[in-house]
Structure formats: C-alpha cells, structure tokens
Design an enzyme around this catalytic site. Structure first.
Site, mmCIF file in Angstrom:
data_model
loop_
_atom_site.group_PDB
_atom_site.id
_atom_site.type_symbol
_atom_site.label_atom_id
_atom_site.label_comp_id
_atom_site.label_asym_id
_atom_site.label_seq_id
_atom_site.Cartn_x
_atom_site.Cartn_y
_atom_site.Cartn_z
ATOM 1 N N HIS A 1 0.857 -1.201 0.000
ATOM 2 C CA HIS A 1 0.000 0.000 0.000
ATOM 3 C C HIS A 1 0.886 1.242 0.000
ATOM 4 O O HIS A 1 1.121 1.850 1.035
ATOM 5 C CB HIS A 1 -0.911 -0.011 1.227
ATOM 6 C CG HIS A 1 -2.000 1.005 1.175
ATOM 7 N ND1 HIS A 1 -3.251 0.771 1.690
ATOM 8 C CD2 HIS A 1 -2.050 2.270 0.684
ATOM 9 C CE1 HIS A 1 -4.016 1.835 1.522
ATOM 10 N NE2 HIS A 1 -3.288 2.770 0.912
ATOM 11 N N HIS B 1 1.748 5.045 -1.546
ATOM 12 C CA HIS B 1 1.466 6.269 -2.288
ATOM 13 C C HIS B 1 2.805 6.812 -2.780
ATOM 14 O O HIS B 1 3.659 7.193 -1.974
ATOM 15 C CB HIS B 1 0.798 7.308 -1.387
ATOM 16 C CG HIS B 1 -0.572 6.935 -0.921
ATOM 17 N ND1 HIS B 1 -1.706 7.602 -1.325
ATOM 18 C CD2 HIS B 1 -0.999 5.970 -0.058
ATOM 19 C CE1 HIS B 1 -2.769 7.066 -0.752
ATOM 20 N NE2 HIS B 1 -2.362 6.069 0.030
ATOM 21 N N LYS C 1 -6.898 0.304 -8.357
ATOM 22 C CA LYS C 1 -7.269 0.790 -7.033
ATOM 23 C C LYS C 1 -8.601 1.517 -7.135
ATOM 24 O O LYS C 1 -8.785 2.386 -7.986
ATOM 25 C CB LYS C 1 -6.199 1.755 -6.498
ATOM 26 C CG LYS C 1 -6.593 2.482 -5.217
ATOM 27 C CD LYS C 1 -6.713 1.531 -4.029
ATOM 28 C CE LYS C 1 -7.171 2.254 -2.766
ATOM 29 N NZ LYS C 1 -6.214 3.242 -2.284
ATOM 30 N N HIS D 1 -10.853 3.960 -4.890
ATOM 31 C CA HIS D 1 -10.702 4.826 -3.718
ATOM 32 C C HIS D 1 -11.911 5.738 -3.593
ATOM 33 O O HIS D 1 -12.372 6.317 -4.577
ATOM 34 C CB HIS D 1 -9.428 5.658 -3.832
ATOM 35 C CG HIS D 1 -9.019 6.308 -2.552
ATOM 36 N ND1 HIS D 1 -9.711 7.364 -1.994
ATOM 37 C CD2 HIS D 1 -7.991 6.051 -1.703
ATOM 38 C CE1 HIS D 1 -9.125 7.731 -0.866
ATOM 39 N NE2 HIS D 1 -8.080 6.948 -0.664
ATOM 40 N N HIS E 1 -10.580 0.880 -1.317
ATOM 41 C CA HIS E 1 -10.808 1.803 -0.202
ATOM 42 C C HIS E 1 -12.252 2.251 -0.359
ATOM 43 O O HIS E 1 -12.568 3.029 -1.249
ATOM 44 C CB HIS E 1 -9.820 2.975 -0.299
ATOM 45 C CG HIS E 1 -10.056 4.082 0.683
ATOM 46 N ND1 HIS E 1 -9.017 4.756 1.291
ATOM 47 C CD2 HIS E 1 -11.180 4.657 1.162
ATOM 48 C CE1 HIS E 1 -9.495 5.702 2.079
ATOM 49 N NE2 HIS E 1 -10.815 5.656 2.013
ATOM 50 N N HIS F 1 -6.658 -1.246 4.420
ATOM 51 C CA HIS F 1 -6.915 -0.804 5.807
ATOM 52 C C HIS F 1 -8.298 -1.251 6.286
ATOM 53 O O HIS F 1 -9.199 -0.454 6.533
ATOM 54 C CB HIS F 1 -6.726 0.693 5.999
ATOM 55 C CG HIS F 1 -7.098 1.551 4.831
ATOM 56 N ND1 HIS F 1 -8.362 1.610 4.315
ATOM 57 C CD2 HIS F 1 -6.351 2.384 4.078
ATOM 58 C CE1 HIS F 1 -8.379 2.443 3.296
ATOM 59 N NE2 HIS F 1 -7.162 2.923 3.135
ATOM 60 N N HIS G 1 -6.558 13.803 3.204
ATOM 61 C CA HIS G 1 -7.755 13.793 2.357
ATOM 62 C C HIS G 1 -8.253 15.193 2.027
ATOM 63 O O HIS G 1 -9.418 15.380 1.694
ATOM 64 C CB HIS G 1 -8.839 12.921 2.990
ATOM 65 C CG HIS G 1 -8.471 11.473 2.986
ATOM 66 N ND1 HIS G 1 -8.540 10.710 1.850
ATOM 67 C CD2 HIS G 1 -7.962 10.674 3.956
ATOM 68 C CE1 HIS G 1 -8.110 9.486 2.127
ATOM 69 N NE2 HIS G 1 -7.750 9.446 3.392
ATOM 70 N N ASP H 1 0.749 2.611 3.661
ATOM 71 C CA ASP H 1 -0.022 3.824 3.363
ATOM 72 C C ASP H 1 0.906 5.040 3.407
ATOM 73 O O ASP H 1 0.585 6.078 3.971
ATOM 74 C CB ASP H 1 -1.191 3.989 4.323
ATOM 75 C CG ASP H 1 -2.404 4.656 3.677
ATOM 76 O OD1 ASP H 1 -2.265 5.196 2.575
ATOM 77 O OD2 ASP H 1 -3.484 4.647 4.290
#
Length: 573
Positions: free
Chosen positions: A141, A143, A224, A226, A253, A279, A327, A367
C-alpha cells in the site's frame, strides 16, 4: 571425540538446532528446528570464511568454475525465518536468484555438500553466521508521493512496492493511483533506477471499461478503487468485471460516509469476486463503523496499514490531524471534521490487533505519507506480535519459542501480499528459483535496521561506517546505498510487474526502461484460504451505536499499549 558446548558452537558458527533467539528487544523467541549446514550430528566442515577458516583453496573452496555451476554468492550459516519454517542453512545465489538452500562447500573434501552450493573461485561469500535471513518485505500500500520514499523503504528492509501515484499531487497524496497511460509510463521510467520491484495500480473508479483496459495495456498491474474518486457499487462492479477478464487484482478503499451504500451494498457489488481490502479496520478509510466485518468473508483478502499497528495510547491522537491533511479536508468545515472523526474508532483499532493474531487480517502495508510510514512496515508488524503475545500468551503449537506466531506475522509482509497480487512466482519467500531479494538482520536489530539488503543478489543497502576509516565499522554506522543501488545494477536486478496485456501490446518497446517487465499471475480465483497462515474467517460484528466489536461472539476489550519494544531504545527521535 572432541565436543563443543552450545555456547562455543554458536560463537564459532552461529546458533544451531534447538537454540532460541530473541528478536530485537521484543518478547518473541524463535527456535531453530533444523540445521542444514551443520549442527548436532552434522558438525564439522561448516562453511565459514576468514583467515584460518574453511572456505579456502583446496579446502572448502573447490575448483568448480561458474560454467560448472558454482554460485555467484553464498550466504553462510544464516537462520532463515520464513512462512514455511525457521531453519539454519547456507543459501546460494546465481544469476540474481536463489539457487540452493543447504550445505555449501567443496564436495571433494567435505561430505553432504548440496550440488547447487559448490563453492568455487567465482563465488563471493556473505557471512550470515549469527544473523537472521528473511525475504525482502513487500509494501502492498504505497502512495508514490516523493522519490525519497524509495530510500526509506530500502532502509526498512522493503524490496517491493505495490501502489500508485505521480508525486505530491492531491490525487496521489490521497489515493494510491497512477491514472492513465501517460502517468503510468512516466512512473515506470522514473522508478527504473531504484533497486526495488514496482507494481503500479491504475484508477479503477470508472464505469468505462475502455479506460481501464487502456491502463492495463500501459503498465498497470491492477486497479485501485478509492472513495475520493467515488467507490460506488457501479464503479466496483465495472472494475471487477475488467479484473476478471484480465486476471489482475483490485484494491479497495470503500465509502466511509456510506453515501452510495453501506458495507452490505459494497459486498453485494463485489458479488463474491476476489478483492484486496485496504486498511480493513477503517481508520484509513472504508464504511464507518463496520468495514472491519469484511475480514470474515472468503473472497476478501484483508490488509492493514501501519499507523494503527499496534493499538497504543498515542494512536488516536495522531490520526485526526493525519486524516485532515491526507484527504484535503479543512478543520473549519463541520462536514469535513465529521468525516474525519467518523473514521477513528478505538474499538475497531483494538480489534484489529486480535484479528492479526488470529490470522484473520492477512497483510500489513504502510499507506506511505498518506496516513502511514513506509520505513516502519516491518517494525510495526513485530510490535503488534509482541503486544499480542503479552496479552494472549502463546499461540497453539508454541511453547518456549514463538515459531508459529513469527511465521504468521512474517507472512503478512512477504508471501501473502505476493500471492494476493500475483507476484509469488518471483518473490515473497526464501525459496529456490525466486529472486534473491533478501534481508540480513543482526538479531538485536531484527525488524529495526537491516544489516544488509540484497536486491536480486546484489547488496543494495547496508549498515556502513565512515568511508574514510581504515575498516568498515567506525561510527557513524548508517544505512547507506551500496553498489547494488547503482542505476544500471538496480535495473538488472529488479522487475516492473505489469499485466500480460501490456506485454502483448509491446509496452517494453515503448518505455525508456532497462529493467525487465514481468506479467503478474492471474489472481481471480484466489480466496482467503490462499493466504499462508493468515486464512482465518471468524464471525465479526460491530455494534452500530457503541462500535463495540465482537469476534466469534466475544467482546475484545480495549487495552492500548503504553510501552513498545523496537522504539526509543533504538531511535533518538
């Protein structure tokens, strides 16, 4: 007959069968179950290097040339810790892959030498005696927010990154996605010179199958989904249809705010098809408050991210600020604040500890920079294991040592993510034929700082002292890049994982990369039972009002840890 005490034998050759080793400063102990390089009943002529020692011409070193099959490198007398067992052996490497696990040496002068471990003049030696050897960690995971992540990953024992991003763009800071053909090409080129395997995830949040196929042909290894791009039931269904047709994995996600449906609606959209649930506890995102219940389903491959590993007295305090930044939220907007607060639940974070110990959550990733720390994947895994041993005692089958628990936890960042994403033919374990992505640890620093990281058989990262000193060990000893991290070597020893459709479409000819592109295996028939030692499916219930979690009907009380191993004893900050 001359005899050696166990203590003296360990000093000379490293620990052997029946010896127990403490992992760093944790309460975890491992016991060597087999010594393939020597030990009781087989002692004598152990392959050790140095002045007056065995691996010399016409003694432990034979006349075998590389053309005769001699390995390029032998790691002597290391304690292998892997999902399949805890054994001591010599490990041979040839052409960047593991070629043998057993006893190394010269069959002309020594008994029991493995035919693929015949040491010759072309063979380099790495002393693994007294050290632990593991497969390189896989961060499932990631980024890709900044290139400095690569150095942190290597310094933490990671050799493979699965995820997405394009740099510090808002989309990448929030979602693990490399969207579209142009970005995929640039990121595959940008990561070509690091000694890390790369598997990029394309954007799955669309009902356009053409857009997803375009990304697969451009180098995406999977997709992915999200919530920040809209994880609606329609998008989930469309993405899984393309995944089923192409054989790739989908990481999810889900919808924290339950705008497009609840967890039951997401499961209905998944419709029994295989999916990797990121997660799974929910602090990193997903249906509030009960996304954790998906870990009970046979088609869901669940993972955690490391900021909630393990549950401590500090876990909740740091999460709110992390979430607001990651976020793109504002604390001055009530709706943004409510969104953030809905994701942070001490009861589900506490239950996550238990589910890992039961083997119900199968994987751990970082993450990275998006509510997680890439350099702490390995460390947080073992901190969780330590906390669970203190609270729950020995697992079934364990006694004076914790082999069952250790094998379960190491699988969470090695073989399980490799299987989940179709990479296990190449990486994920210490097995003959696989890439020699290996990490050597001094037991006192296990899980904290590697002694050396091998990428495809070349030493890419290592603890190294002052380069102007007369010997390698004077302070400051720091994790530093080695010759195996040089760009041409990294490209020769590392892989880009892509879909088979990219290879068929001629992607390799269109990219400015030197490394090999390898197709991921078809993962669409995988279920939870394919997660080694992490295949439990207990009944999980979450009270919608109190957030109380029951696992097989039992409430798991919150007892956040107040002290952890592998922490300030090793780090100034």
């Amino acid at each position: 007959m001359t005899e050696l005490s166990r203590a003296r034998y360990a000093e000379l050759f490293g620990p052997t069968t029946g010896d127990r080793i403490r992992l760093a400063d944790t309460d975890l102990l491992i016991e060597i179950t087999e010594d393939r390089s020597g030990g009781p009943g087989l002692a004598g002529d152990e392959a050790v290097f140095g002045g007056g020692k065995v691996l010399r011409e016409s003694m432990g070193q034979s006349r075998a040339t590389r053309a005769d099959g001699a390995p390029d490198t032998v790691i002597t007398g290391a304690v292998i810790v892997d999902h399949w067992g805890i054994v001591k052996a010599d490990i041979g490497i040839r052409d960047g892959r593991i070629c043998g696990i057993g006893k190394a040496g010269n069959p002309d002068t020594m008994s029991g030498v493995h035919p693929d471990l015949v040491v010759g003049p072309s063979t380099e030696i790495i002393a693994g005696n007294g050290r632990i050897l593991t497969a390189g960690a896989i961060d499932c995971h990631v980024h890709f927010i900044c290139p400095q992540l690569m150095d942190e990953a290597l310094g933490g024992g990671i050799t493979t990154l699965i995820g997405g991003g394009t740099g510090p763009a808002e989309g990448s800071k929030a979602t693990t996605v490399t969207p579209g053909a142009w970005h995929l090409a640039r990121m595959l080129e940008a990561t070509d010179h690091w000694p890390l395997n790369i598997a990029l995830l394309g954007k799955g949040n669309t009902v356009s199958e053409a857009a997803m196929w375009e990304q697969l042909r451009a180098g995406a290894s999977g997709f992915k989904l999200h919530e920040d791009w809209g994880s609606t039931p329609a998008a989930i269904d469309a993405c899984l249809r393309v995944a089923d047709a192409s054989g790739v994995q989908v990481a999810l996600h889900s919808d924290t705010l339950n705008e497009a449906g609840f967890v039951e609606d997401t499961l209905a959209a998944i419709a029994g098809r295989g999916i990797h649930a990121y997660h799974t506890e929910g602090a990193g995102g997903g249906h509030a408050p009960d996304i954790i219940t998906v870990a009970a389903h046979p088609n869901v491959l669940p993972s955690s991210t490391n900021p909630t590993r393990p549950h401590t007295v500090n876990t909740l305090d740091e999460h709110l600020d992390m979430l607001m930044v990651c976020h793109h939220l504002s604390p001055s907007i009530p709706e943004d604040l409510a969104f953030a607060e809905s994701r942070i639940r001490p009861s589900t974070i506490a239950a996550e500890d238990l589910l890992h110990d039961l083997g119900a959550i199968s994987m751990i990733g970082s993450d990275s920079q998006a509510m997680g720390r890439i350099g702490e994947v390995v460390m947080r895994t073992w901190q969780t294991a330590h906390v669970m041993k203190r609270r729950r005692g020995a697992l079934p089958g364990d006694g004076a040592a914790d082999n069952a628990r250790v094998r379960r936890y190491i699988a969470k960042y090695t073989i399980c993510p490799a299987v989940a994403h179709g990479l296990d033919a190449e990486i994920g374990s210490v097995e003959v034929g696989k890439l020699a992505d290996l990490v050597l640890w001094d037991p006192a620093f296990f899980g904290v700082r590697p002694h050396a990281v091998l990428k495809g058989g070349a030493i890419a990262w290592a603890a190294m002292g002052d380069a102007n000193a007369s010997i390698p060990t004077p302070q400051p000893v720091l994790p530093r890049p080695m010759f195996g991290a040089a760009a041409p070597v990294a490209a020769a020893t590392s892989l880009h994982f892509v879909s088979e459709h990219a290879l068929a479409d001629g992607l390799a000819e269109r990219l400015a990369v030197r490394r090999k592109l390898v197709a991921v295996k078809d993962v669409r028939r995988l279920t939870k039972t394919d997660m080694p030692l992490n295949d439990a499916m207990p009944r999980i219930e979450v009270d919608p009002d109190t957030f109380t979690v029951r696992v097989d009907g039992e409430v798991w009380a919150e007892q956040p840890a107040t002290e952890l191993p592998m922490a300030q004893r090793y780090f100034l900050f």
